[in-house]
Design an enzyme around this catalytic site. Structure first.
Site, mmCIF file in Angstrom:
data_model
loop_
_atom_site.group_PDB
_atom_site.id
_atom_site.type_symbol
_atom_site.label_atom_id
_atom_site.label_comp_id
_atom_site.label_asym_id
_atom_site.label_seq_id
_atom_site.Cartn_x
_atom_site.Cartn_y
_atom_site.Cartn_z
ATOM 1 N N ASN A 1 0.913 -1.257 -0.091
ATOM 2 C CA ASN A 1 -0.162 0.091 -0.066
ATOM 3 C C ASN A 1 0.913 1.231 -0.076
ATOM 4 O O ASN A 1 1.654 1.593 1.106
ATOM 5 C CB ASN A 1 -0.892 -0.017 1.317
ATOM 6 C CG ASN A 1 -1.789 1.239 1.349
ATOM 7 O OD1 ASN A 1 -2.731 1.559 0.825
ATOM 8 N ND2 ASN A 1 -1.215 2.274 2.304
ATOM 9 N N GLU A 2 1.001 1.903 -1.072
ATOM 10 C CA GLU A 2 1.405 3.350 -1.250
ATOM 11 C C GLU A 2 2.950 3.357 -1.255
ATOM 12 O O GLU A 2 3.550 4.443 -1.136
ATOM 13 C CB GLU A 2 0.795 4.307 -0.501
ATOM 14 C CG GLU A 2 -0.754 4.534 -0.433
ATOM 15 C CD GLU A 2 -1.512 5.631 0.125
ATOM 16 O OE1 GLU A 2 -2.637 5.894 -0.269
ATOM 17 O OE2 GLU A 2 -0.768 6.105 1.134
#
Length: 838
Positions: free
Chosen positions: A424-425
């Site tokens: 995630n990210e």
């Protein structure tokens, strides 16, 4: 046959030399809470009072009797199996070390044959373990001031912008003894595919043998759907194939049914005797799962708009109606199968068809994925990396690989699982958040996401797609969060802009976006006992973890409404209203641009404690107005009115009349399998309810398609008057009694619109089924915009079946409220809110 003995009872937690009863599965916090030694950390400001718990070492003990582990003719070997240890632990038995662990997300197995005495699990502080690893690997950048990237542990236990900092330790998943002889099934890896209506199950089986078992002939037997296969092991591995003709396909919710097949695998000792005396009857071990047959392809082909990110299920392209899922409790061991099922059923009832398991949490319990299989909820599973640069050196690299292998094999049998996602990210952070120069060549996780993890998925679960991260454009040729390529996280709107700016672009797939709002009032009252509630009261501020969160709420509110001064109830209603409108604005716009945009995954479905956050369902399980909006905007059939776009996908100037003024867009979305013959009634109405113009448009929207067209110019409200609105109504289906869908468009912000003082009558009736349930009939005498019944004001268990509703003069709506016995008209009126004149 293997014998399993659960070790849930008899554990103690050492607290300053005193033994406390310990619940297993559980954690230190829940044991201390049960003993009355700490306050509930989810209430008030108590989080600060228990911070010490995460910075101490803790010890769990339990006696193992000699009879528990002694070998005998039927059980040569006894293994001690932990499904989850949180996190850095030393396991010993009778003073002898069995092993050490440093990963919450793995299973661990120890041979304890013939050993007995005191079983001891010594947990180090997660902070101390992280500091030791950081001293070896060096510093890495992070978006939060906590060391979660140096330990393989649930990252959000160190706090997040929606969660408390409650750093846990403990035996958080089941522990047991497995007693076995000759051989056991060490790993079963089912690869399930379907082609031309025929299902295929390719089973890769690994066994572990005792010394005696090395001399035995072993056979693996498999069965599914009445089809059987057998294989005699040559060594310790076997591959079996089951071919099932004419299987029923598993579909996502809304596209078909979810048939599941029992798959059973048995390990047999061919040298053991049947009761009759013949050989071949010695069942040694068994494994079973439920599987489903479906074909899922992730279309990532380039096109004239950029790069697609479209799920194609059983050859049908799908617009994903998704939600992000975080751990459902700050102490995950408290989440029961029943709680999983209730939360996921609620998602399915909101027309959700995909749940993304976010990378800062956990690989969820099997009960989570079982429920998704049954409910038709596709699962996007992140590997557990979020919002930080992760070192790739030892000891972390070996743990990451073992963790990934363990969980890929554990989860791959589930038909609901459709995607493995690397992180995630973190790719975004490396390129755009200043990490790259700060790292100066140090490892940061790229080797995991772009090399190790895709290799593991390709080796173990080759039938499923893998994406390196979210957001990710597919390669470094584009910015990682480029809307035209792959997955996109849309956070600039919440952070800095009005929610109308969601309509500025059409991303290919929106994997995260959202808007904050406080939880239900009853949740706040329970979580902040005795506090006089205000947006900036101490408890409210403590239960608002987002950076600059309250001011972002205020800025978002100010675009549309005058700030209510000193009126908490009004502020509470308006912020929840803006949250619902903001998320709806994005989804409506992106759905209407299918197939260019192929999905929206709202941040977030759930909360892990009572908090102001982006969740649709708050930490006590109460739905916010956003939840009911998801039911509407994720329905198969959606009617929406959107402002004309000055510059955007509709072309230069957007829809507009010859005088240059913007004309609203009517968008009709049909995600059902049948054509929608929609008679859309458009009314240009004044604030006092007078109809200025009216027309019915007969539209036919083919299955799985969307139609956008400008509203006829004579029906567009006059933006100069601030006294006109546009209302669209259509039946969701052609049958009698079909739900009437309504869309409303104002050409000016609510604060500038000439709303009349709302007037309406209320009648309260007992529901036909009784049981303390009532029906509330509201009859409008004026325009009543975004009427909301906050049912929890009638009682903490009361639930309303309806969210925001807009009524014209003379119209009425019937609201069902469960668990509201004794609620009278006065109490109901006090629980009703709507938009009022500025």
């Amino acid at each position: 046959m293997m014998e399993v003995v659960q070790l849930a009872e008899g554990w103690s937690l050492d607290h300053d030399g005193n033994p406390l009863p310990a619940q297993v599965p559980g954690c230190v916090h829940t044991d201390l809470l049960a003993a009355g030694l700490i306050p509930d950390p989810c209430l008030g400001l108590n989080e600060h009072e228990v911070a010490w718990v995460g910075r101490r070492a803790w010890t769990y003990t339990r006696a193992l009797a000699a009879a528990d582990t002694a070998p005998d003719p039927s059980h040569e070997r006894t293994d001690l199996v932990f499904d989850g240890l949180d996190t850095a632990a030393v396991i010993s038995l009778d003073g002898h070390e069995l092993g050490r662990t440093r990963n919450m997300h793995r299973r661990h197995r120890f041979d304890v044959t013939g050993r007995h005495g005191l079983l001891r699990v010594d947990f180090a502080s997660a902070y101390d373990e992280a500091a030791a690893v950081r001293a070896t690997t060096g510093e890495r950048p992070n978006v939060y001031p906590e060391p979660f990237q140096y330990i393989r542990k649930m990252a959000c236990s160190f706090g997040w912008d929606w969660g408390p900092t409650l750093v846990t330790a403990g035996i958080w998943r089941p522990v047991r003894l497995e007693r076995w002889s000759t051989a056991r099934l060490a790993r079963v890896r089912p690869s399930v595919t379907v082609s031309d209506g025929a299902g295929r199950v390719e089973l890769h089986v690994d066994v572990e043998r005792t010394e005696r078992g090395t001399h035995h002939r072993l056979e693996v037997r498999a069965e599914a759907g009445g089809v059987r296969a057998t294989s005699t092991l040559e060594g310790d591995t076997a591959v079996l194939t089951l071919e099932l003709p004419d299987v029923e396909l598993w579909w996502p919710r809304g596209y078909g049914e979810q048939p599941l097949y029992d798959l059973e695998v048995t390990l047999v000792d061919q040298d053991a005797a049947e009761p009759s005396g013949t050989a071949g009857g010695g069942r040694l071990d068994a494994w079973s799962r439920r599987i489903g047959f479906r074909d899922v392809v992730l279309d990532r082909a380039p096109d004239e708009h950029g790069t697609r990110f479209t799920f194609v299920v059983n050859e049908v392209p799908v617009f994903v109606r998704g939600v992000n899922w975080i751990p459902d409790d700050t102490f995950p061991s408290r989440v029961t199968p029943e709680r999983y099922r209730a939360a996921l059923r609620r998602a399915a009832e909101a027309n959700v068809d995909l749940v993304r398991v976010w990378g800062g949490g956990i690989y969820e319990d099997d009960a989570f994925y079982d429920a998704c299989d049954e409910l038709g909820l596709m699962v996007w599973q992140d590997f557990l990396f979020a919002c930080a640069a992760y070192p790739e050196e030892q000891p972390l690299r070996g743990e990451v690989e073992a963790e990934a292998r363990d969980n890929v094999v554990r989860l791959m049998s589930h038909p609901s699982l459709v995607l493995w996602n690397g992180n995630n990210e973190n790719l975004w952070g490396f390129r755009d958040w200043g990490w790259e120069p700060e790292l100066d060549g140090d490892s940061w996780g790229g080797g995991y996401y772009l090399d190790l993890l895709p290799r593991i998925v390709a080796e173990l679960d080759p039938t499923r797609a893998y994406s390196a991260g979210s957001p990710w454009s597919g390669s470094w040729d584009h910015h990682p969060n480029e809307p035209a390529h792959g997955t996109h996280h849309s956070w600039e709107v919440w952070n800095r802009r009005d929610y109308a700016r969601y309509r500025d672009s059409v991303p290919r797939f929106v994997a995260e976006f959202g808007w904050q709002a406080p939880p239900a009032l009853a949740t706040l009252r329970r979580a902040l006992p005795g506090e006089t509630l205000a947006p900036d009261s101490p408890g409210m501020l403590h239960h608002q973890k987002a950076e600059d969160g309250n001011r972002k709420l205020e800025r978002g509110l100010a675009h549309h409404f005058a700030a209510p001064k000193g009126d908490f109830d009004r502020w509470h209603y308006l912020t929840q209203l803006v949250q619902a409108r903001a998320v709806a604005a994005g989804i409506e716009y992106w759905r209407s641009h299918w197939p260019v945009c192929a999905g929206a995954v709202v941040w977030q479905l759930n909360d892990c404690w009572p908090v102001t956050s982006w969740a649709a369902v708050d930490g006590d399980g109460r739905p916010k107005p956003l939840y009911h909006e998801l039911c509407r905007v994720y329905a198969d059939r959606l009617l929406t009115l959107q402002p004309g776009q000055p510059d955007g996908p509709d072309g230069p100037g957007g829809p507009g009349g010859p005088d240059g003024r913007e004309v609203p867009v009517l968008a009709v979305v049909n995600q059902s399998a049948a054509p929608w013959h929609a008679a859309v009634t458009l009314r240009r109405v004044r604030a006092d309810g007078t109809t200025v113009a009216e027309r019915t448009l007969d539209l036919t929207v083919p299955p799985r398609e969307a139609v956008r067209q400008p509203v006829p110019e004579d029906l567009a409200p006059d933006p100069a008057s601030a006294d006109e609105l546009l209302v669209a109504d259509a039946a969701a289906g052609g049958e009698a009694g079909a739900e009437i869908l309504r869309a409303v468009h104002l050409p000016v912000p609510d604060k500038d619109f000439a709303y009349p003082a709302p007037r309406f009558d209320i009648a309260v009736e007992e529901a036909p089924d009784g049981g303390g349930n009532v029906e509330v009939v509201v009859t409008a005498h004026t325009l009543v915009r975004d009427l909301l019944l906050q049912a929890d004001r009638l009682g903490p268990d009361a639930v309303c079946d309806t969210g925001l509703r807009t009524l014209l003069p003379g119209e009425h709506v019937r609201l069902r409220v469960d668990s509201a016995a004794g609620a009278g008209a006065d109490a109901v009126r006090a629980a009703l809110f709507c938009v009022e004149p500025a």
